[in-house]
Design a protein around this motif. Structure first.
Motif, PDB file in Angstrom:
ATOM      1  N   SER B 123      59.254  -2.566 -84.370  1.00  0.00           N
ATOM      2  CA  SER B 123      60.260  -2.265 -85.401  1.00  0.00           C
ATOM      3  C   SER B 123      59.702  -1.326 -86.461  1.00  0.00           C
ATOM      4  N   HIS B 222      60.960  -1.706 -95.444  1.00  0.00           N
ATOM      5  CA  HIS B 222      61.332  -2.208 -94.113  1.00  0.00           C
ATOM      6  C   HIS B 222      60.974  -3.696 -94.051  1.00  0.00           C
ATOM      7  N   VAL B 224      60.582  -7.156 -91.879  1.00  0.00           N
ATOM      8  CA  VAL B 224      60.395  -7.758 -90.557  1.00  0.00           C
ATOM      9  C   VAL B 224      60.622  -9.254 -90.731  1.00  0.00           C
ATOM     10  N   VAL B 247      69.141  -4.371 -88.155  1.00  0.00           N
ATOM     11  CA  VAL B 247      68.814  -4.160 -86.748  1.00  0.00           C
ATOM     12  C   VAL B 247      68.332  -5.497 -86.177  1.00  0.00           C
ATOM     13  N   THR B 248      68.794  -5.829 -84.990  1.00  0.00           N
ATOM     14  CA  THR B 248      68.456  -7.120 -84.376  1.00  0.00           C
ATOM     15  C   THR B 248      67.648  -6.891 -83.094  1.00  0.00           C
ATOM     16  N   ASP B 249      67.020  -7.988 -82.603  1.00  0.00           N
ATOM     17  CA  ASP B 249      66.484  -7.876 -81.227  1.00  0.00           C
ATOM     18  C   ASP B 249      67.626  -8.074 -80.238  1.00  0.00           C
ATOM     19  N   LEU B 278      67.407  -3.121 -81.691  1.00  0.00           N
ATOM     20  CA  LEU B 278      66.226  -2.259 -81.691  1.00  0.00           C
ATOM     21  C   LEU B 278      66.142  -1.473 -80.373  1.00  0.00           C
ATOM     22  N   THR B 296      65.687  -1.306 -94.528  1.00  0.00           N
ATOM     23  CA  THR B 296      65.951  -1.667 -93.128  1.00  0.00           C
ATOM     24  C   THR B 296      65.487  -3.104 -92.906  1.00  0.00           C
ATOM     25  N   PHE B 298      64.739  -5.838 -89.776  1.00  0.00           N
ATOM     26  CA  PHE B 298      64.678  -6.177 -88.351  1.00  0.00           C
ATOM     27  C   PHE B 298      64.684  -7.693 -88.231  1.00  0.00           C
ATOM     28  N   SER B 300      64.314 -10.717 -85.950  1.00  0.00           N
ATOM     29  CA  SER B 300      63.716 -11.035 -84.647  1.00  0.00           C
ATOM     30  C   SER B 300      63.881 -12.516 -84.344  1.00  0.00           C
TER      31      SER B 300
END
Lengths: 330, 330
Positions: B123, B222, B224, B247-249, B278, B296, B298, B300
């Motif tokens: 990511s 960003h 995570v 944004v996703t997995d 992603l 952003t 991500f 997960s």
């Protein structure tokens, strides 16, 4: 920490059908006694044109403190020629539930056949007439043989009437059963002819519509309904359930995807018409057969917990007899 | 037919974090490209007072023709003292999807940590600012170390700001990271102080309520978000999602049980506010970061297919290097 590895050949030598009947009884009692955690199974259907599928069945039994996972595949039709392996295989993992340590990896190819065969015999002990002598097999494949192998250990079979779609399969079944058990097999010209003879009627087909009509089944018959274990399968005219004593391996599974789904769906019976689970009869909380006239139906969909108790027995037998190979994954 | 067996120690030697970053990218691309069949996972929670759980994650990847099953356990707190094994373990089965033959059984204890660590780095490559240098870690356990190990391979980390509930854990993290990577670790007095420093913010806690407030996060950060992988877990004030690029997995998993569930549930965002997966960014069908100001996120949750591609690489590396033991289950 060492893990015991057992090959298919070793698994085959490590357990008798008599023992499997015992482990399946244990499984049914544990399940209906609230001693089991058994999530819905998950599966992967490989995309066409190849086809084939693999299912993963997981169960935890409080009484033996074992968690089992069985992966079993089927329908890989070109396996023998293209890959030199059977078209269906299986693998079993056993975990000690006190630590979740992996204690055994065994081949699981034989397990489903064995524990499904034993399920019919357990139902015969609980639900067939004591004077039952004649068995009718609709379907003459591997599982029909397993049913006879198991039931022959719990009653005196005098003759077997058999029908299947394929004449070659019928002839082969007759030769095998007469050779192995010395029980005469009469091949029927029609399903009706075979069913009318039955004290015990066993269906083990891949049927996707009714094969057995209600009017053919005489009073006092015990039905072992093996074939229907998922949506889309069916072996019986639903009418047959109307006045029968309906016993399941798991009420929730049979309502959802067993033979019992069909009469429920057709509103021929309601949920209250289901007598109960075989485990409840074994535990003594529900009666089994109550007279020689009633038609009893055992709807078997198959449960992870049967794999659990059977694989555990195989594991214990291996330890006792020093069979297998240890490997340290950790 | 022979099956390769790999121990934990062998698995640890057979793959580098750099390779895991590659296999996780492959997994995301395959997933978002429709090359994956991945049923919902099943799990067993052992009854209290013992506790502990074991999950079974199954995935099929069309591009490598491998079906994987990972069993992973956790929360068996008395394992080290009572049973001499770790409180969580794992086992992986790999099947050749062309025949469903069992080709490998490997210890899976390291796999989840490795592939989750790599997910953050993937990511970062796609979503962090190119001039990002400072990382903030909320949570300083094993997974925080994995994140640093992986991210240090894809960017130049100049300093790490760290916070955790436990002062001992913080000190230990600082000593380990400075020792292993030579990157200075600044222990923060408050979460806010740590978060305000971040170019990249990594959360790896077992948080069950918001730990990070929206107002602390500066433009261009960003995030995570690792910790929230099931219902009941939460690490962020949902407000933080309002103007962020999310944004996703896996969209379906994150909507259902990821950090993204919280702002959806609070109606702070709608489904259309989710930018994408992603894998879509890696495939080039959606843009990644578009300017230096956007925040952003991500989210997960972890996928079976990450286990699949990573375990397959370990298996291939073992074959290439003649590592492991063969056993004939069939």
């Amino acid at each position: 920490m060492k893990t015991l590895l057992l090959s298919k050949e070793q698994v085959g030598r490590l357990i008798s059908m008599k023992e499997v009947i015992g482990t399946v009884e244990e499984a049914y009692r544990a399940f209906s006694g609230g001693q089991v955690i058994q999530p819905d199974y998950i599966g992967i259907h490989l995309p066409e044109p190849r086809g084939g599928e693999i299912d993963f069945k997981v169960g935890y039994c409080k009484s033996n403190e074992i968690i089992s996972m069985k992966a079993s595949s089927g329908g890989f039709l070109d396996n023998p020629t293209a890959h030199g392996v059977p078209n269906g295989m299986g693998s079993v993992l056993l975990f000690d539930a006190r630590s979740c340590a992996l204690i055994c990896v065994m081949d699981g190819s034989l397990l489903t056949g064995l524990r499904t065969g034993a399920s019919g015999a357990v139902s015969v002990k609980a639900l067939a007439r004591k004077n039952a002598r004649k068995i009718t097999c609709i379907g003459t494949g591997k599982q029909a043989r397993m049913q006879i192998r198991a039931i022959s250990l719990v009653m005196q079979i005098e003759e077997i009437h058999a029908w299947s779609r394929s004449p070659e399969s019928r002839e082969c079944f007759k030769a095998d059963i007469e050779g192995e058990f010395g029980i005469p097999v009469i091949l029927a010209d029609s399903k009706q002819q075979a069913v009318e003879q039955a004290d015990i009627l066993i269906t083990t087909t891949r049927g996707k519509g009714p094969l057995v009509e209600a009017s053919w089944v005489k009073p006092g018959t015990h039905i072992v309904a093996i074939g229907t274990d998922m949506k889309g399968k069916q072996e019986f005219e639903p009418e047959i359930f109307r006045n029968a004593k309906i016993v399941t391996d798991s009420n929730s599974q049979c309502i959802d995807k067993g033979e019992t789904w069909h009469p429920l769906n057709a509103k021929i019976i309601g949920l209250d018409a289901i007598h109960g689970e075989l485990g409840e009869i074994l535990l003594g909380t529900k009666p089994g057969r109550e007279n020689d006239e009633e038609i009893t139906i055992f709807d078997s969909t198959g449960m992870a917990i049967q794999d659990n108790t059977t694989a555990e027995k195989i594991y214990r037998n291996a330890l006792e007899n020093n069979v297998g190979t240890f490997f340290a994954f950790l």
